[in-house]
Design an enzyme around this catalytic site. Structure first.
Site, PDB file in Angstrom:
ATOM      1  N   HIS A 235      29.428  38.018  45.328  1.00 21.19           N
ATOM      2  CA  HIS A 235      30.836  38.078  44.923  1.00 21.19           C
ATOM      3  C   HIS A 235      31.068  37.736  43.457  1.00 21.19           C
ATOM      4  O   HIS A 235      32.186  37.817  42.971  1.00 21.19           O
ATOM      5  CB  HIS A 235      31.684  37.147  45.785  1.00 21.19           C
TER       6      HIS A 235
HETATM    7  C1  UD1 Z   1      36.813  32.281  43.692  1.00 20.34           C
HETATM    8  C2  UD1 Z   1      36.222  31.296  42.684  1.00 20.34           C
HETATM    9  C3  UD1 Z   1      34.702  31.276  42.814  1.00 20.34           C
HETATM   10  C4  UD1 Z   1      34.261  31.026  44.239  1.00 20.34           C
HETATM   11  C5  UD1 Z   1      34.915  32.074  45.118  1.00 20.34           C
HETATM   12  C6  UD1 Z   1      34.524  31.914  46.566  1.00 20.34           C
HETATM   13  C7  UD1 Z   1      37.432  31.076  40.558  1.00 20.34           C
HETATM   14  C8  UD1 Z   1      37.380  31.404  39.120  1.00 20.34           C
HETATM   15  N1  UD1 Z   1      36.507  31.698  41.316  1.00 20.34           N
HETATM   16  O1  UD1 Z   1      36.397  33.576  43.303  1.00 20.34           O
HETATM   17  O2  UD1 Z   1      34.183  30.252  42.002  1.00 20.34           O
HETATM   18  O3  UD1 Z   1      32.861  31.115  44.326  1.00 20.34           O
HETATM   19  O4  UD1 Z   1      36.333  31.945  44.981  1.00 20.34           O
HETATM   20  O5  UD1 Z   1      35.038  32.936  47.323  1.00 20.34           O
HETATM   21  O6  UD1 Z   1      38.264  30.289  40.970  1.00 20.34           O
HETATM   22  N2  UD1 Z   1      41.097  37.967  47.966  1.00 20.34           N
HETATM   23  C9  UD1 Z   1      41.520  38.299  49.221  1.00 20.34           C
HETATM   24  N3  UD1 Z   1      41.847  37.283  50.065  1.00 20.34           N
HETATM   25  C10 UD1 Z   1      41.810  35.973  49.703  1.00 20.34           C
HETATM   26  C11 UD1 Z   1      41.400  35.651  48.398  1.00 20.34           C
HETATM   27  C12 UD1 Z   1      41.041  36.662  47.542  1.00 20.34           C
HETATM   28  O7  UD1 Z   1      41.557  39.446  49.589  1.00 20.34           O
HETATM   29  O8  UD1 Z   1      42.131  35.094  50.536  1.00 20.34           O
HETATM   30  C13 UD1 Z   1      40.681  39.045  47.035  1.00 20.34           C
HETATM   31  C14 UD1 Z   1      41.765  39.487  46.098  1.00 20.34           C
HETATM   32  O9  UD1 Z   1      41.651  40.860  45.917  1.00 20.34           O
HETATM   33  C15 UD1 Z   1      41.395  38.785  44.804  1.00 20.34           C
HETATM   34  C16 UD1 Z   1      39.887  38.739  44.889  1.00 20.34           C
HETATM   35  O10 UD1 Z   1      39.596  38.590  46.264  1.00 20.34           O
HETATM   36  O11 UD1 Z   1      41.882  39.437  43.684  1.00 20.34           O
HETATM   37  C17 UD1 Z   1      39.285  37.603  44.099  1.00 20.34           C
HETATM   38  O12 UD1 Z   1      39.861  36.343  44.487  1.00 20.34           O
HETATM   39  P1  UD1 Z   1      39.948  35.120  43.440  1.00 20.34           P
HETATM   40  O13 UD1 Z   1      40.494  33.937  44.107  1.00 20.34           O
HETATM   41  O14 UD1 Z   1      40.615  35.597  42.206  1.00 20.34           O
HETATM   42  O15 UD1 Z   1      38.434  34.867  43.021  1.00 20.34           O
HETATM   43  P2  UD1 Z   1      37.103  34.866  43.891  1.00 20.34           P
HETATM   44  O16 UD1 Z   1      36.293  36.044  43.475  1.00 20.34           O
HETATM   45  O17 UD1 Z   1      37.371  34.708  45.354  1.00 20.34           O
END
Ligand code: UD1
Length: 397
Positions: A235
């Protein structure tokens, strides 16, 4: 001015300061890897004699059933006292939203301190708000460094550690990192790994891999009886946000899967990008099972029963070391060097040949056996609660 806590601070022995010392420990979670770190801390604060009252704030950075709610259930985490419901956005907007919504919560609850874990955007956002209001901040999992400033987490780590007041580390090398950045040694306490506290507590209830696969319509007979199966998670933006990098990794995984069936637990970011970049055809469904984000007990069982794990997650590097399962990390660096030095982790980067060689070595029986590092013993949160009690002072909380 809405700031009711600006003047007080935990070291302040004035009447206003003492009022603060009686406030709760305000514990912040935001994203998936925070939940397994916070669960044992909340339990340890409650079990401490006398108990340290706590308040749980969920920023809502992760909000899906699979990314958030299921883990709360699996870990026996209490419902959050406050949910800031920020959701997904760019880093700037997400961080700003957490800050805007956290400030009034802080003002309303007069905490003794704010406790943050890990390195996600919510960790830094709440730290910034609290520090500027004179509320002491405690950072659990401090001092880890990949020395790769292109990782958003590295920025969050460096900044949080610079301004937090009490820093709890998971491995001894973290202290050297902090000293190099000018952090005073008195602020740092080696407490051990709270993520492993959760693993130790829940390992007996881990769900067998065969049950998880069956629940997702995969016949467990699919697993190669001789060699078992590998678990994959990916991820990191550097691996999955770039079409060429993701294509190359999926091609290698396809090749690995021809000798070892793979179970791929897909982060929403990765699932979206595979579709967006038109890469779905690189997944051979006969050799690779795609699963949605897994619950904690499911993931624990999948790892425990696996022949090897291929990942870019920080948490999985630690969990495989604690479980004694060989792990190949698809990154050029790690902020958790102890997992490679003492544990079962090997950094193979993104080079296809290095990945295939790593897999061949493990399948040939030469995978790292490793040992469990110091203080990864299920008692880290107890050590934190005991130290916090001392540190907050006799009137606390
Ligand atoms: C975040 C953390 C990362 C951690 C990861 C675990 C930061 C900078 N990054 O990254 O360190 O390893 O979480 O998962 O804080 N999304 C969903 N559902 C959710 C959450 C996210 O669909 O409940 C999707 C959305 O499209 C979103 C993307 O995942 O834009 C990324 O989510 P985000 O919280 O921005 O960062 P992670 O890649 O999850």
């Amino acid at each position: 001015m809405s700031g009711t806590t600006t003047e007080a601070n935990a070291f302040d022995r004035s009447p206003a300061g003492n009022a603060r010392l009686r406030g709760p420990v305000m514990c912040v979670v935001g994203a998936r890897p925070n939940f397994m770190k916070m669960a044992p801390i909340l339990r340890a604060l409650a079990a401490h004699q006398p108990p340290l009252p706590a308040l749980l704030v969920h920023t809502g950075q992760h909000y899906d059933q699979g990314m958030s709610h299921q883990l709360f259930e699996d870990l026996g985490l209490q419902r959050p006292d406050l949910d800031l419901e920020v959701g997904s956005a760019s880093h700037a907007v997400q961080t700003a939203d957490v800050m805007r919504r956290f400030e009034p919560a802080l003002d309303a609850h007069l905490p003794a301190c704010v406790l943050v874990v890990g390195d996600v955007n919510s960790t830094l956002a709440c730290t910034l708000v609290a520090v500027k209001k004179g509320v002491p901040v405690v950072h659990v999992e401090a001092g880890l460094r990949s020395y790769d400033r292109k990782m958003p987490e590295e920025i969050n780590r460096v900044l949080t550690d610079q301004i937090a007041d009490r820093l709890y580390t998971t491995e001894r090398s973290a202290l050297a990192n902090l000293l190099r950045e000018g952090v005073a040694a008195e602020r740092v306490v080696f407490a051990g790994n709270v993520m492993i506290d959760s693993l130790v507590a829940h390992r007996p209830n881990a769900r067998p891999a065969a049950d998880t696969l069956r629940a997702h319509g995969v016949d467990p007979a699919w697993l190669d009886a001789a060699k078992g199966y590998g678990v994959v998670t990916l991820h990191r933006p550097s691996n999955v946000d770039d079409a060429a990098a993701l294509r190359s990794l999926l091609n290698v995984l396809r090749e690995v899967a021809s000798s070892l069936p793979l179970v791929f637990a897909l982060h929403p970011r990765t699932r979206n990008n595979i579709e967006r970049f038109g890469l779905s055809s690189l997944i051979d469904p006969r050799r690779m099972a795609l699963l949605p984000p897994q619950g904690y007990l499911e993931m624990l069982g999948l790892m425990r029963d696996a022949t090897l794990v291929l990942t870019d997650s920080g948490g999985l590097q630690e969990e495989t070391t604690a479980l004694g399962v060989p792990c190949l990390t698809l990154r050029e660096n790690t902020e958790r060097p102890i997992t490679a030095e003492q544990g079962t982790n090997t950094l193979v980067g993104r080079d296809p040949q290095a990945i295939l060689a790593g897999v061949a070595e493990i399948l040939g029986g030469a995978g790292k056996r490793g040992r469990v590092p110091e203080f990864w013993d299920g008692r880290a949160a107890d050590r934190i609660a005991a130290d916090l009690w001392q540190w907050l002072g006799p009137g606390a909380p």
